[in-house]
Design an enzyme around this catalytic site. Structure first.
Site, short mmCIF file in Angstrom:
data_model
loop_
_atom_site.label_atom_id
_atom_site.label_comp_id
_atom_site.label_asym_id
_atom_site.label_seq_id
_atom_site.Cartn_x
_atom_site.Cartn_y
_atom_site.Cartn_z
CD GLN A 257 86.61 -78.17 46.65
OE1 GLN A 257 86.62 -77.99 47.86
NE2 GLN A 257 87.70 -77.98 45.91
CG HIS A 260 89.19 -81.54 49.80
ND1 HIS A 260 90.49 -81.28 50.17
CD2 HIS A 260 88.87 -80.59 48.90
CE1 HIS A 260 90.94 -80.22 49.52
NE2 HIS A 260 89.97 -79.78 48.74
CD GLU A 325 85.36 -74.40 51.31
OE1 GLU A 325 86.49 -74.24 51.80
OE2 GLU A 325 84.87 -75.54 51.10
CG HIS A 326 85.31 -73.50 46.86
ND1 HIS A 326 85.36 -74.60 47.72
CD2 HIS A 326 86.47 -72.82 47.05
CE1 HIS A 326 86.50 -74.58 48.37
NE2 HIS A 326 87.19 -73.52 48.00
CG ASP A 359 91.54 -75.23 46.44
OD1 ASP A 359 90.95 -74.43 47.18
OD2 ASP A 359 91.19 -76.42 46.32
CG HIS A 418 79.34 -44.76 84.12
ND1 HIS A 418 79.42 -45.77 85.03
CD2 HIS A 418 79.86 -45.24 82.96
CE1 HIS A 418 79.97 -46.83 84.46
NE2 HIS A 418 80.25 -46.53 83.20
#
Length: 427
Positions: A257, A260, A325-326, A359, A418
């Site tokens: 990760q 990235h 996230e992971h 992934d 109404h």
């Protein structure tokens, strides 16, 4: 590379953790203003504005948007031209991703009660979706698969992809995923064109896919005119380990990760201090082998940490608080610890479950909530490409029963029309 070491036993741990995990999704005011100007220009001048920004930002010279469209023949040709091993890997990944997402399909339903009232829900696909695929530091055929396949499983009629990246793998993935049209443009101007339409680019109903800060800000600004998947932050991984997984495996998972970008986040939680030392030694030893070692080192120094916890219970509680996230649960009996985990985008169970397989080809979507948003949001899925419409059919008998209820509540709210609307149907 200097790695941060934290311990939950330290009095200042909470403050250190908050600083480490905080990510401000609000962008630089200069980015916001630049994107606002691009969107306004594309709305006003359509194709001409898109072509000018394509020359300026994508470095693409074109006389018309039509010349930037990559036709189906070229997409299919790319699939036929890539090495067979890559084509087979794309096909196998696509099969698994499609099979997983087919299980997410929601069905329409309706029910008629004893008074003759028909109530139901109609599930239908979004008509037209725009898929943005980045073209910056790398090619992302996996992003094409993960975004396009759920849309097609949902029944989206037209999927329009924009990307400044004409990498053959990206084009091959588009062919394999059923992308209907593709345009070689990127950046905020592509998002604006998809959101509002131009003379040559049709307006879409929803935009999905990752991008740089300008793309993310453009998606934020057009939300409301169109739907979006999410405004994603940097990639994140959190590993919980009991100290028995090979240190090299965990070190490389953290690298996966960190490579990235420089603001990605990589955390290891373990109650075994000697194991943290082993992983740190492995990271220093392996770093020089990595082609993206500078990015990895910058990421780990800025947002990486090895965290000593009192026990695995505390590690699970801490992970749930962070909502990564992971989340890799690299322990002997992951199923026993799974109930102790709350929020996460995706949970990887056991030592053999590397985030990298998730992934690409495990099947579940890799488009996941980041920056703690897993507390209230979910991975991308078929449900993001379907919409639900309520069905209400009131019988005469039911109108007599429900009308007075509606009248009482409407009068309580001071909405006389109404109340009269419901009352007029009473005998």
């Amino acid at each position: 590379m200097k790695l941060r070491r934290l311990s939950t036993r330290n009095s200042g741990f909470d403050a250190e953790l908050a600083q480490l995990t905080r990510y401000d999704a609000a962008q630089d005011p200069a980015v916001r203003e630049a994107v606002r100007g691009i969107i306004a220009d594309v709305r006003a001048r359509g194709d001409l504005a898109v072509l000018e920004y394509a020359r300026r930002f994508d470095r693409i010279e074109a006389k018309s948007i039509a010349s930037l469209e990559i036709g189906q023949e070229k997409l299919k040709s790319a699939l036929a031209s890539i090495p067979e091993a890559q084509a087979q890997a794309l096909r196998l990944a696509a099969e698994r991703i499609r099979a997983f997402h087919e299980r997410q399909l929601q069905q329409s339903w309706d029910h008629t009660d004893k008074d003759g009232t028909r109530l139901g829900q109609r599930v239908s696909p979004i008509e037209r979706v725009g898929l943005y695929v980045p073209g910056g530091k790398a090619a992302y055929p996996s992003s094409v698969l993960m975004n396009a396949l759920p849309a097609k499983v949902a029944g989206v009629r037209e999927l329009i992809m924009t990307s400044p990246n004409s990498n053959p793998l990206v084009l091959a993935a588009a062919a394999l995923s059923g992308v209907d049209r593709m345009f070689a443009i990127g950046g905020a101007h592509a998002v604006a064109a998809l959101a509002y339409g131009t003379e040559s680019l049709p307006r879409v109903d929803k935009i999905v896919g990752p991008g740089n800060v300008y793309v993310a800000e453009a998606k934020r600004q057009v939300f409301g005119q169109v739907g979006i998947d999410m405004v994603a932050g940097p990639s994140e991984i959190l590993v919980i380990c009991d100290g028995r997984t090979p240190a090299d495996w965990v070190a490389m998972d953290l690298f996966s990760q960190a490579e990235h970008d420089e603001v990605a986040q990589a955390l290891l939680l373990s109650p075994d201090e000697s194991y943290l030392n082993e992983v740190e030694a492995a990271m220093h030893r392996l770093l020089d082998e990595m082609p993206r070692k500078q990015v990895i080192a910058a990421s780990l120094e800025a947002r990486g940490a090895l965290i000593l916890t009192r026990d695995l219970d505390e590690a699970c509680a801490l992970a749930s608080r962070i909502a990564p996230e992971h989340l890799e649960l690299s322990v002997e009996d992951p199923q026993a610890w799974l109930p102790k985990l709350g929020s996460a985008g995706a949970i990887f169970l056991g030592r053999w479950s590397s985030e990298a397989i998730g992934d690409y080809c495990a099947g579940p979507n890799h488009v996941l909530p980041t920056a703690g948003t897993a507390r209230f949001s979910s991975p991308l899925g078929v449900y993001d490409f379907q919409k639900r419409t309520s069905l209400i059919g009131i019988s005469e008998k039911s109108a007599a029963k429900l009308g007075p209820i509606a009248m009482t509540l409407a009068e309580g709210e001071g909405l006389s029309a109404h109340a009269r609307s419901a009352g007029m149907r009473l005998k």
